[in-house]
Design a protein around this motif. Structure first.
Motif, short mmCIF file in Angstrom:
data_model
loop_
_atom_site.label_atom_id
_atom_site.label_comp_id
_atom_site.label_asym_id
_atom_site.label_seq_id
_atom_site.Cartn_x
_atom_site.Cartn_y
_atom_site.Cartn_z
N ASN A 17 0.83 -1.20 0.00
CA ASN A 17 0.00 0.00 0.00
C ASN A 17 0.86 1.25 0.00
O ASN A 17 0.61 2.21 -0.73
N GLU A 18 1.89 1.25 0.83
CA GLU A 18 2.77 2.41 0.93
C GLU A 18 3.53 2.65 -0.38
O GLU A 18 3.72 3.79 -0.79
N ASN A 19 3.97 1.55 -1.01
CA ASN A 19 4.66 1.67 -2.30
C ASN A 19 3.75 2.32 -3.34
O ASN A 19 4.19 3.22 -4.07
N LEU A 20 2.50 1.88 -3.40
CA LEU A 20 1.56 2.43 -4.38
C LEU A 20 1.25 3.89 -4.07
O LEU A 20 1.16 4.73 -4.98
N GLU A 21 1.05 4.20 -2.80
CA GLU A 21 0.78 5.58 -2.42
C GLU A 21 1.94 6.50 -2.78
O GLU A 21 1.75 7.62 -3.26
N ASP A 22 3.15 6.01 -2.57
CA ASP A 22 4.35 6.81 -2.84
C ASP A 22 4.49 7.11 -4.33
O ASP A 22 4.73 8.26 -4.72
N VAL A 23 4.34 6.09 -5.16
CA VAL A 23 4.51 6.31 -6.59
C VAL A 23 3.36 7.15 -7.14
O VAL A 23 3.55 7.97 -8.05
N ASN A 24 2.16 6.99 -6.59
CA ASN A 24 1.03 7.81 -7.02
C ASN A 24 1.27 9.27 -6.68
O ASN A 24 0.95 10.17 -7.47
N ALA A 25 1.83 9.53 -5.50
CA ALA A 25 2.13 10.90 -5.10
C ALA A 25 3.17 11.51 -6.04
O ALA A 25 3.06 12.68 -6.43
N LYS A 26 4.18 10.73 -6.40
CA LYS A 26 5.19 11.21 -7.36
C LYS A 26 4.54 11.53 -8.70
O LYS A 26 4.87 12.54 -9.33
N PHE A 27 3.64 10.67 -9.14
CA PHE A 27 2.98 10.86 -10.43
C PHE A 27 2.15 12.14 -10.44
O PHE A 27 2.20 12.93 -11.39
N MET A 28 1.39 12.37 -9.37
CA MET A 28 0.56 13.56 -9.30
C MET A 28 1.40 14.83 -9.18
O MET A 28 1.06 15.87 -9.74
N ALA A 29 2.52 14.73 -8.47
CA ALA A 29 3.42 15.89 -8.39
C ALA A 29 3.99 16.22 -9.75
O ALA A 29 4.10 17.40 -10.13
N MET A 30 4.36 15.19 -10.51
CA MET A 30 4.86 15.42 -11.86
C MET A 30 3.77 16.04 -12.74
O MET A 30 4.04 16.94 -13.54
N GLY A 31 2.54 15.56 -12.56
CA GLY A 31 1.43 16.12 -13.34
C GLY A 31 1.24 17.60 -13.07
O GLY A 31 1.04 18.39 -14.00
N GLY A 32 1.32 17.99 -11.79
CA GLY A 32 1.20 19.41 -11.46
C GLY A 32 2.32 20.23 -12.05
O GLY A 32 2.09 21.35 -12.54
N LEU A 33 3.52 19.68 -12.03
CA LEU A 33 4.67 20.39 -12.62
C LEU A 33 4.50 20.56 -14.12
O LEU A 33 4.74 21.65 -14.67
N VAL A 34 4.07 19.52 -14.79
CA VAL A 34 3.90 19.57 -16.24
C VAL A 34 2.80 20.56 -16.62
O VAL A 34 2.94 21.33 -17.58
N GLU A 35 1.70 20.54 -15.88
CA GLU A 35 0.63 21.50 -16.15
C GLU A 35 1.14 22.93 -16.03
O GLU A 35 0.82 23.80 -16.85
N GLN A 36 1.96 23.20 -15.01
CA GLN A 36 2.52 24.54 -14.83
C GLN A 36 3.49 24.89 -15.95
O GLN A 36 3.56 26.04 -16.39
N GLN A 37 4.24 23.90 -16.43
CA GLN A 37 5.16 24.11 -17.54
C GLN A 37 4.40 24.58 -18.79
O GLN A 37 4.84 25.51 -19.48
N VAL A 38 3.28 23.94 -19.06
CA VAL A 38 2.48 24.33 -20.22
C VAL A 38 1.96 25.76 -20.05
O VAL A 38 2.04 26.58 -20.97
N ALA A 39 1.45 26.07 -18.86
CA ALA A 39 0.93 27.41 -18.60
C ALA A 39 2.03 28.46 -18.75
O ALA A 39 1.82 29.50 -19.39
N ASN A 40 3.20 28.18 -18.20
CA ASN A 40 4.30 29.14 -18.28
C ASN A 40 4.78 29.33 -19.72
O ASN A 40 5.13 30.45 -20.13
N ALA A 41 4.83 28.24 -20.48
CA ALA A 41 5.28 28.34 -21.87
C ALA A 41 4.34 29.21 -22.68
O ALA A 41 4.79 30.05 -23.49
N ILE A 42 3.05 29.04 -22.48
CA ILE A 42 2.07 29.85 -23.20
C ILE A 42 2.18 31.32 -22.80
O ILE A 42 2.15 32.22 -23.65
N HIS A 43 2.31 31.57 -21.50
CA HIS A 43 2.46 32.95 -21.03
C HIS A 43 3.74 33.58 -21.59
O HIS A 43 3.75 34.75 -21.97
N ALA A 44 4.81 32.80 -21.62
CA ALA A 44 6.07 33.32 -22.17
C ALA A 44 5.90 33.76 -23.61
O ALA A 44 6.45 34.80 -24.03
#
Length: 246
Positions: A17-44
């Motif tokens: 359970n902990e392994n799955l929770e950990d990798v899921n948290a990493k995945f969602m953090a990456m998703g948030g970063l990528v979404e921000q990257q797209v927003a910043n690129a468009i604003h730039a």
């Protein structure tokens, strides 16, 4: 985008359970970063912000590191836990979605490079209005695809796939308009071509968001809906039939 508690609470092994929770948290953090990257690129691009364009390109290394970390974590789960059935589907789906997130980051970096190249031109070239509109749509798609993934919500995944079809139509319309503009006024061909490359990157980002949504349906229904007509996928999610692959 909190994951469904049932996803991580049914295993005999608390470590699993902990392994799955950990990798899921990493995945969602990456998703948030990528979404921000797209927003910043468009604003730039739209704000001719050279510093932000450079920042997006530099942050792409961070996205790549997230991808490597998630791949390593998923590999360890496969090697140590030998998941089966729905757990195996989740690991495989997250691995494929991880690749799509990294590619979204790549497209954001491409947009940022173009924004940097155009930053010396004060006047916005033709096509910026379409860029703003499609850019906002794909940002919403990324967020909703990640939310569907976290919640294992197949209906929400369908909504993202519908949005991708809309973006494809708007992209085609914008490209035709820009082609006509270049024919009528060849003076700005090079600048408009750059904007066309931006629109192409945004269209690809929409495709990757759709791919993530397809993985949601795979996790929930256990069926591979890639290369399948949307109408068939819709019937599958609503429990009317199984998809027929092209």
């Amino acid at each position: 985008m909190e994951p469904s508690t049932s996803v991580f609470s049914h295993h005999i092994s608390s470590q699993f359970n902990e392994n799955l929770e950990d990798v899921n948290a990493k995945f969602m953090a990456m998703g948030g970063l990528v979404e921000q990257q797209v927003a910043n690129a468009i604003h730039a691009l739209l704000d001719t912000n050279l510093d932000l364009a450079v920042k997006v390109q530099e942050a792409d290394n961070n996205v790549n590191q997230h991808e490597r970390d998630i791949d390593e974590a998923l590999t360890l789960i496969l090697a140590r836990r030998h998941p089966a059935a729905s757990d195996l589907r989740m690991v495989l789906a997250m691995s494929k979605a991880n690749t799509d997130l990294e590619r979204i980051g790549d497209e954001a970096a491409k947009i940022a490079r173009i924004a940097q190249a155009l930053s010396e031109d004060g006047e916005s070239p033709r096509g910026y209005m379409e860029t703003r509109h499609i850019g906002n749509q794909v940002r919403i798609m990324i967020r909703e695809a990640l939310d569907a993934f976290a919640r294992l919500d197949a209906e929400a995944a369908l909504h993202v796939m519908r949005a991708d079809a809309d973006i494809d139509r708007e992209y085609s319309s914008a490209m035709r308009a820009l082609m006509t503009y270049m024919i009528e006024d060849p003076r700005h061909i090079s600048r408009v071509i750059n904007v066309m490359w931006v629109l192409r990157s945004l269209e690809r980002i929409g495709d990757h968001a759709r791919n993530i949504s397809e993985q949601v349906i795979y996790m929930v229904k256990g069926l591979d809906v890639r290369h399948t007509d949307f109408e068939q996928i819709e019937e599958t999610v609503q429990g009317k039939s199984k998809p027929k692959n092209d």
